[in-house]
Structures are given as C-alpha cells and as structure tokens.
Design a protein around this motif. Structure first.
Motif, PDB file in Angstrom:
ATOM      1  N   ALA A 280      -0.240   2.259   7.714  1.00 19.88           N
ATOM      2  CA  ALA A 280      -1.360   1.676   7.527  1.00 19.88           C
ATOM      3  C   ALA A 280      -1.169   0.968   6.211  1.00 19.88           C
ATOM      4  O   ALA A 280      -1.762  -0.298   5.981  1.00 19.88           O
TER       5      ALA A 280
ATOM      6  N   TRP B 103      -6.922  -2.140   7.650  1.00 16.17           N
ATOM      7  CA  TRP B 103      -5.854  -1.364   7.666  1.00 16.17           C
ATOM      8  C   TRP B 103      -5.713  -0.306   6.394  1.00 16.17           C
ATOM      9  O   TRP B 103      -4.602   0.219   6.177  1.00 16.17           O
TER      10      TRP B 103
ATOM     11  N   ASP C 258      -6.189   3.576   5.351  1.00 18.19           N
ATOM     12  CA  ASP C 258      -5.892   4.868   6.177  1.00 18.19           C
ATOM     13  C   ASP C 258      -7.288   5.376   6.757  1.00 18.19           C
ATOM     14  O   ASP C 258      -7.010   5.845   7.990  1.00 18.19           O
TER      15      ASP C 258
ATOM     16  N   VAL D  75      -7.465   3.337  10.190  1.00 15.99           N
ATOM     17  CA  VAL D  75      -6.512   3.507  11.061  1.00 15.99           C
ATOM     18  C   VAL D  75      -6.739   5.221  11.582  1.00 15.99           C
ATOM     19  O   VAL D  75      -6.794   5.172  12.873  1.00 15.99           O
TER      20      VAL D  75
END
Length: 900
Positions: free
Chosen positions: A103, A179, A181, A184
């Motif tokens: 990520a 993207w 954390d 994702v």
C-alpha cells in the motif's frame, strides 16, 4: 512514466474526463465512483446539492503508472494457485505488514506520477467554468458507497481548497489515498479486487456552514427503519464526521417527524422545523436511491439546507421481508402492517454464519409448509415468528418458561416485548372477529392441518417410547439396526446421469426424514423424561443442579464417541515419529492436501481413512447442506489431531477425563439414591430406575441429528457431482455453485440455462453475510434489533455475566476462536466462541472451560460442556470482543461469571 489502464476493455484515451453533476443522465459507477453517482442522482432529482463536477476515473487511469497494476495483482493474489481465495483473504502468504508495504508503494507511485497534460487542462477548465473560489475536493472510488461496503472515510477529501494549482494538488492526493493502508485493508476484507478499482474526484462549491452534520434514514444502532437519526454541530460538518466534537443527537419518528430523543439539559441546536425538513429530505433520498442512507448535510448562513453526500448504510441487518435469494429489500422498509417479532433459529442451533441458499431451501422442505410456524430468512439465516405466541396468554407463559433455557440473552429482553403495546395479548373474541387480519383463512387451515399432523406424529412416538423405557438394551440394538439400514438406502447405483443424481438427492429428503425421527427420537426423549421424573422425586432432597453430574460421560453419544475415537487416532499417531513430525510441523491445509494425494505417513493415511469412513459426513455448521463435509475437506479434523498431540499431561488426556466424568456420574447416582432412601425404599428404587434409564438413553440425543446429517451429506455428494456436469455444460463456473441454487433452478440448468448471474448475486450476498459479526437474536419487522434497542447488558469493569451452563470453576488463558476450522487450542485454555455446534466438540476435549456469546442451558455447547464436565458460561454479551487471546480469566460455571 508510462501509464496503464487497469481495465483492458476500456480505452482511457477516449473516455470522458469531466462530467457535470447536474447532467440529466448520470454516468456509470465505474466512471464516476459511488459518491459522485449518488450526488448526480440527487442533483438530477432536484435535491439541494452544491453545484460541481466530477473528474472521472479516466483521469486516474491515465495517470496511474504501470507498476500499480503489478502491485494490485500481488495484493489480489493473482497468479497463485488460489486466486479466488486471494481476492477474499488477500494474497496467500501476504502478512499485514506485507500488505501495508505494498500500500505504501502504491501511495508513493501515485503521489510521484505526473498529472497528464490533458487531464490537468480539463480539470483547470472545469474549475474555471465554476467561477473558481473555495471548493471541496472529495475522493469517489468505484468500490465506494456500494450496497454492501460503504468505504466511509477510507479515501481522502479536502475542504476549502482555493485556486487551480491547489485543486490539481488535491486531486493527486485523492488519487494517492486509494492506496492508504486502511483503504487497501478494507478492500481486502470485503473481497474487492485491487486491480479493478479506480478513483474519480468530485469538486463542489463550498457551502459556508452555520450548522452541519450527518443524518441516518434508519437507526444505525438498533436497525429500526422507521426512525431518523440526526447528529448536528455548529460549523462545518467535517467536525461531526471525524468525531472531533460531541454533536447534538436527535432521534425522530420518520413518518410523523415527532422528536423521540434530543440533547438533555440544553437548547437544541436545530429547531423542530429544521429537524422535520432534514428528516423529510432523508426519507426522499432513501426512496430515490432505494435503500436506507447515511447523508451529510449543511445548513448555510441563510438557513438553507444542502445535501453534500449520500451513501447506503451497509451495517443494517436485512429486514425479515427482504428476499434472501435476490437481495431485494421490502418495498415499504418494514414500516407498514402489523409489527411482528422473529427469533433467530440458526443462533439456537449454534450457527452464527449464514446458510447457503440450497441449505435454506432444504431446511424449508424438511419443515414443510403446513406447520404452525412462519419462517423467514433475512441475512440467509433462519428466523421463526413468535408474534402469535407473544400475543397469546398461554403462549407468553410458554415463552417465559422455555426461552431462558434456549437463549438467556433473548429471555433477558423478552419483558421489553411483553410491555410493548404493539404486542399486546389478543383476546379470544377479538381473534375470532378477525384478529390482525394478516393470516388468510387458507393459510390458517393449512397450519391447523399441520398442527394436527404434528400431533399424529407425536402419538406415533409413544409406543417406541414405552419400549425404550421397559427394554432399553433392546431399543439400543434397534436403533443401531436402523442406522445401518439408513446407510444402505443412501447409496445410488452407478453409473448415474446428472438428472438421476438430482432426483435421488431430492427423493432422499422426502423419503427419510419422517422415518428417521420416528426411529431415533423416542429413546433420548425417554432419557430426559426420566431425568425430569428423578428431579421431581428428589424435590426437597437434592438441588436441581446437583443432577447435572448424572449427565457427565454419557455412553452411546455418537459425538462423544467420535471425539474419543479421534483422540485414540492421535494417540496412535503420536507413537509414530514420522506421523508426529508431520502433524506438529505442517499446517492442516497441507496435511489435507497430502491426504487427498495419499502421501501422509502410512499410519496417518490409513487411520484417517478409517475415521472418515464413519464420521466423514459431518462438518462444521453441518445442518447447512452447502457446507463441505469432512470427507471433502478434512482440514478441521487434521488440525484437531495436531492439537491433541500437544497434550503432554496424562491427567488432561480426554479419555481419562471422560472416564473420570463417568465415574463421577455413577457416584452421584449412588449418593442421590441413598438420599431418596432416607425418605422411603420405594422412592429410592424409583430414583435409581429413572437415573439408570437416563444414563442408558440420554446419550442418544445426538443420534437424530447424526442421521439427518448422513442424509444431507449424501445429498451434498450427489449435488456436487451434478455441479461437475453443469460446469462442463458452461451453466455455472464451479461445482460448488450448485449450493447457491435450488432444485428447480438446477433442473433448468441441466436443460442448458446460464445460471452464472444468479449464482454471482447470491455469492456476493453470502460473502457479505459471512463478514457480519453481530446477528440479532430477536428481530422486529421494522428491522429493530430488540437487544440493541433495550440497551447494554450488565457487565462490571472486570467481569462479564452470562447464563450458568455447567458447574465448576476453571482458570486459564483465553483463546478466542471464531471458526473451529484450523483452530489452535492449547490444553487447559479457555475456549471463547460466538456459539458452537457438533463440529466444535473436538475442541471441548482439551478446553479448560467454555464461554459462549450465544445460548442457554439447553443449547448444544452447554449440554456438551456438562457431559464433558468442563465449566461453561453461555449468553455472554461481547465475549469475543471483550476478551482477548492470552488473557488470564476465571470461569465460574455455577455463578455464570467470567472474571479477570
């Protein structure tokens, strides 16, 4: 840097870059994302939405560097041997740290990627056409604001952005936030492909807020669809959304606008007129968008209310009238008609997970449609309607007596329902005059016929019950002969065509269930009736809970026998160095793979084959026909063997514990007979006969279900073979897809119809329900979770309280297990689980105690815990979240407490 389209079928160069929110025909989801799509729908329906435009996903796809596609493929698990699993659980072998690192790289790639000139030009032009000035720049992902996943707060948004350069910079930050954390992780948890996702950006005129906040068109805490919840605070709405302030909290009755709750002790920040206007806007948005909505709103300094965002509330439990097979919601949102109340029957069976559509269909066929009960299946779980019982004087008495035994937490909130005027008792005269007017006469007659049929079936049980009482050994032999005959009738002569297999599966269900009940139910019924008789004979001589010990270490219990045979298999394998090494070093999935290839060490290969020949038809959640059987996926059993091999204290060996439990039971019988003898020799004799019959027959309580599961397993085997043929025909993609269809649909599939679309929709719903952690035990027709509406349960800071289920005290370390497949439990650890069914019982053999969130004293986990002699407390609210692995606790099964 080269760019790449994540969707090879779309030419990003030809895609439209800018779409005005006021465009009469809203663009597709994959072009503008969920946030922009909903805002466009609201705008074109003349809702007050701040003007603006959307930079479509084509801009993101033009800017995305080639490395993003490869990175997304890694996260999806593409190229692995289990790509489907990769989409659900993340790529095989990826840890959370690995995922976070990927990520991070994705964010860096997007942040460093230049904005393509044509994208920047289109963005600057659209901003200038708006007249410039302060705007909100908000992410709108294609995997966002979906009916099953809202992605609330997962991507970034920026307020009060001024100037074209700042708008372009904010857009790049929005792209990079795809993207983060958290984004994702959220996509991974919801089974959404990272390669397929794209991000659009909404740019809207800023509204200078006097007051702002959020509005829910259904109560997100209780699930009530007839209530609107509004949180408000002065200033911009971001403060409320982010939790930076304590907002004013209002609850309104949606239909009337009546305020049910408001901030106590201070003047409310919104007038009654403003509250009613917001509630009305929310209800209209829900009607437009087709589902309960979570809206963000702003009231400007001139007093005008604006809607700045609308997304579906994805956490609500489905309504009882929702269609579990199509996913369509009730047209009226549960707001019309008489209030009804439903009890979750699958929770009482120890299941928190949903049931496959085929499993639900088969359960309905087993029940028949002429019984006295009405069943619904919201959330792919089985609920039974209690309204007729609650509105009947005698029915209330029965519920008050029996519900605490089945589920203590449901019983605890039952008084709330009894006091609700919507569920007041219907007098006999009123009932004759027409009652609630809900039940057609034909349906009533059908249910009466079903009740008469049930009475006839019960009468047929009386002669074998008398035989079991008088000649128990003869009854045990008769039951065993029946089991052997049943196994023989399940066999289908080969070769067989797919249509023959399908017909055989359906015929098994129709031909075996009634006879099975007649053959296996009388004996255990006598066992528990004689226990009740002994309890009555010992009234004043022994406390009722003293008789629990009589049920420990019962003989003739097929589940206990299974667990002990599995233990003996583990003991034998423990003496073989090669087998012990395999089971202590390899994970269950690898062991299962080697078993299917015939590559386990010889003793393990032969021993497991022998065990599965007798018990391979069983499964976790085995009443669901769609669940894989152990003969297909023995991972769970192999994991249990690995657990058993960790037992190094001879006194903790399950066979020794079972022997001690049996000896304790016999000692307690002798003690109770002696006490009864102090009153009279006849009473002592009667107590002895009753308790001996209990020991001889009560252990057969697992046999009816054991035999039913034999039938289900053979049906599962035949339907899987049908699935293989349908895959060859191109009707479905995977043999397991048959369990997301019913018998009629399978016949249509055998004629060549394409069923992939139906399967895909149902799998999506099933997967979504698998992720649901909280299941309402009592559910009203308007969606209210009765327990949630009643408020939090009683729990002290260092103690949880539940229903006492099995006496004794044990201290140990917590092991929270949500699914027994692949579970690891050290000997003596305290098993903490949402609920249990027979598939969990191998874990009981080495557990120090049991704590369950569900259940009552007659629930499966409680009964088995008493038989195994381990302390148990059930019906413990939030046990799996309040307790954590490794925590030291003490379980008092007599007091019903868990302390730390």
């Amino acid at each position: 840097m080269d760019s790449v389209s994540l969707d090879p079928e779309r030419d990003a160069g030809e895609a439209e870059l800018i779409i005005d929110l006021s465009r009469p025909s809203p663009a597709a989801l994959d072009a503008v994302g969920g946030k922009a799509l909903n805002l466009g729908l609201l705008t074109t329906a003349d809702f007050p939405v701040p003007p603006g435009f959307c930079l479509t996903t084509a801009g993101y796809r033009k800017a995305a560097p080639a490395e993003i596609d490869a990175l997304a493929a890694q996260l999806d698990g593409r190229g692995s041997l289990d790509g489907a699993r990769g989409l659900r659980d993340g790529a095989p072998g990826l840890t959370d740290a690995d995922r976070n690192e990927l990520a991070r790289r994705g964010r860096e790639l997007m942040a460093a990627a230049p904005v393509p000139p044509e994208v920047e030009a289109a963005l600057r032009g659209a901003y200038a056409a708006m007249g410039g000035g302060p705007v909100a720049v908000r992410s709108s992902a294609t995997a966002e604001d979906l009916p099953f996943a809202s992605f609330a707060g997962q991507q970034d948004s920026f307020m009060d952005v001024s100037g074209a350069d700042a708008v372009v910079a904010a857009v790049r930050q929005c792209w990079a936030s795809l993207w983060t954390d958290r984004a994702v992780a959220y996509r991974t948890a919801n089974g959404i492909s990272h390669r397929g996702v794209g991000l659009a950006v909404v740019v809207q005129r800023m509204v200078q807020a006097a007051t702002a906040g959020v509005l829910f068109t259904a109560n997100p805490v209780t699930g009530t669809r007839t209530e609107t919840v509004i949180d408000a605070s002065s200033g911009p709405g971001q403060a409320v959304v982010s939790g930076a302030v304590n907002p004013d909290h209002f609850v309104l009755e949606t239909a009337s606008g009546r305020v049910l709750r408001q901030p106590p002790g201070r003047p409310p920040g919104l007038s009654g007129k403003q509250l009613r206007e917001l509630a009305s806007r929310g209800a209209a948005a829900q009607r437009l968008l087709g589902a309960p909505q979570d809206l963000e709103w702003v009231i400007d300094r001139a007093g005008k209310a604006w809607l700045t965002q609308s997304r579906p509330i994805t956490t609500l439990y489905p309504l009882p009238d929702d269609d579990p097979f199509t996913g369509q919601t009730a047209a009226d949102g549960g707001a019309s008609g008489d209030a009804r109340i439903y009890l979750c029957g699958t929770l009482l069976q120890g299941l928190t997970r949903p049931i496959t559509p085929m499993g639900l269909s088969v359960l309905a066929l087993m029940r028949g449609d002429s019984g006295p009960w009405n069943y619904v299946n919201p959330g792919l779980r089985m609920y039974v309607e209690l309204t007729p019982l609650i509105r009947n004087k005698n029915g209330r008495k029965a519920l008050l007596k029996t519900l605490p035994l089945a589920d203590g937490r449901s019983a605890a909130v039952l008084p709330v329902l009894l006091a609700d005027p919507r569920f007041s008792i219907i007098s006999r005269s009123r009932h004759k005059a027409g009652g609630t007017g809900r039940t057609p006469r034909a349906t009533t007659q059908s249910k009466r016929a079903g009740a008469a049929q049930s009475l006839g079936q019960f009468s047929a049980l009386l002669p074998p019950m008398v035989r079991a009482l008088l000649w128990p050994e003869r009854e045990l032999r008769r039951v065993q002969r029946y089991q052997d005959r049943l196994a023989a009738t399940l066999v289908l002569p080969l070769p067989a065509y797919a249509a023959t297999r399908l017909q055989h599966a359906e015929d098994l269900l129709a031909s075996s269930i009634n006879g099975l009940i007649q053959a296996t139910l009388p004996a255990p019924s006598v066992g528990y009736l004689t226990l009740a008789a002994a309890r009555r004979l010992l009234r004043g001589t022994a406390k009722p809970r003293e008789l629990e010990a009589v049920l420990r270490g019962l003989p003739h219990n097929v589940t206990t026998m299974m667990d002990l045979e599995l233990w003996q298999l583990a003991v034998s394998l423990g003496g073989d160095p090669e087998a012990r090494r395999a089971f202590t070093e390899l994970p269950p999935a690898e062991l299962a793979s080697r078993y299917h290839r015939g590559e386990l060490p010889a003793p393990a290969q032969a021993g497991l084959r022998q065990f599965l020949s007798t018990y391979g038809h069983r499964a976790v959640a085995e009443i669901d026909l769609g669940m894989p059987r152990w003969f297909e996926e023995p991972d769970h059993i192999l994991g249990m063997i690995s657990n058993y091999l960790r037992v190094d204290d001879p006194e903790q060996a399950p066979d020794r514990q079972f022997t001690r439990a049996s000896e304790h039971a016999e000692a307690r019988i002798s003690e109770l007979v002696a006490r009864a003898g102090a009153r009279s020799r006849l009473r002592a004799r009667l107590v002895s006969v009753c308790l001996r019959r209990t020991r001889q027959l009560a252990g057969l309580r697992e046999l009816p279900k054991f035999c039913i599961v034999m039938v289900l397993a053979e049906m599962h085997r035949q339907l899987t073979a049908v699935g293989v043929e349908l895959v060859k025909n191109g009707t479905i993609d995977d043999a397991g897809d048959v369990f997301f269809l019913d018998f009629t649909e399978l016949r249509i599939g055998l004629r060549g119809a394409d069923l992939k679309g139906i399967v895909s929709r149902r799998r999506r719903l099933y997967t979504s329900e698998l992720r649901r952690r909280h299941i309402p035990r009592l559910l009203l027709s308007d969606g209210t979770d009765v327990e949630a509406a009643a408020g939090p349960g009683l729990s002290a800071g260092d103690q949880l309280t539940g229903t006492p289920a099995s006496a004794g005290t044990a201290s140990g370390k917590v092991r929270v297990i949500m699914d027994p497949v692949g579970a690891h439990l050290e000997p003596g650890e305290i098993l903490v689980a949402p609920s249990t069914d027979p598939g969990w019982t191998p874990l009981f053999m080495t557990a120090g105690a049991l704590v369950m969130e569900m259940g009552g004293v007659i629930s499966h986990g409680a009964v088995v815990a008493r038989e195994y002699g381990i302390p148990a407390v059930v019906g413990v609210a939030e046990a799996t979240t309040r307790l954590r692995d490794g925590q030291d606790i003490t379980v008092d099964g007599a007091a019903g407490t868990v302390r730390w």
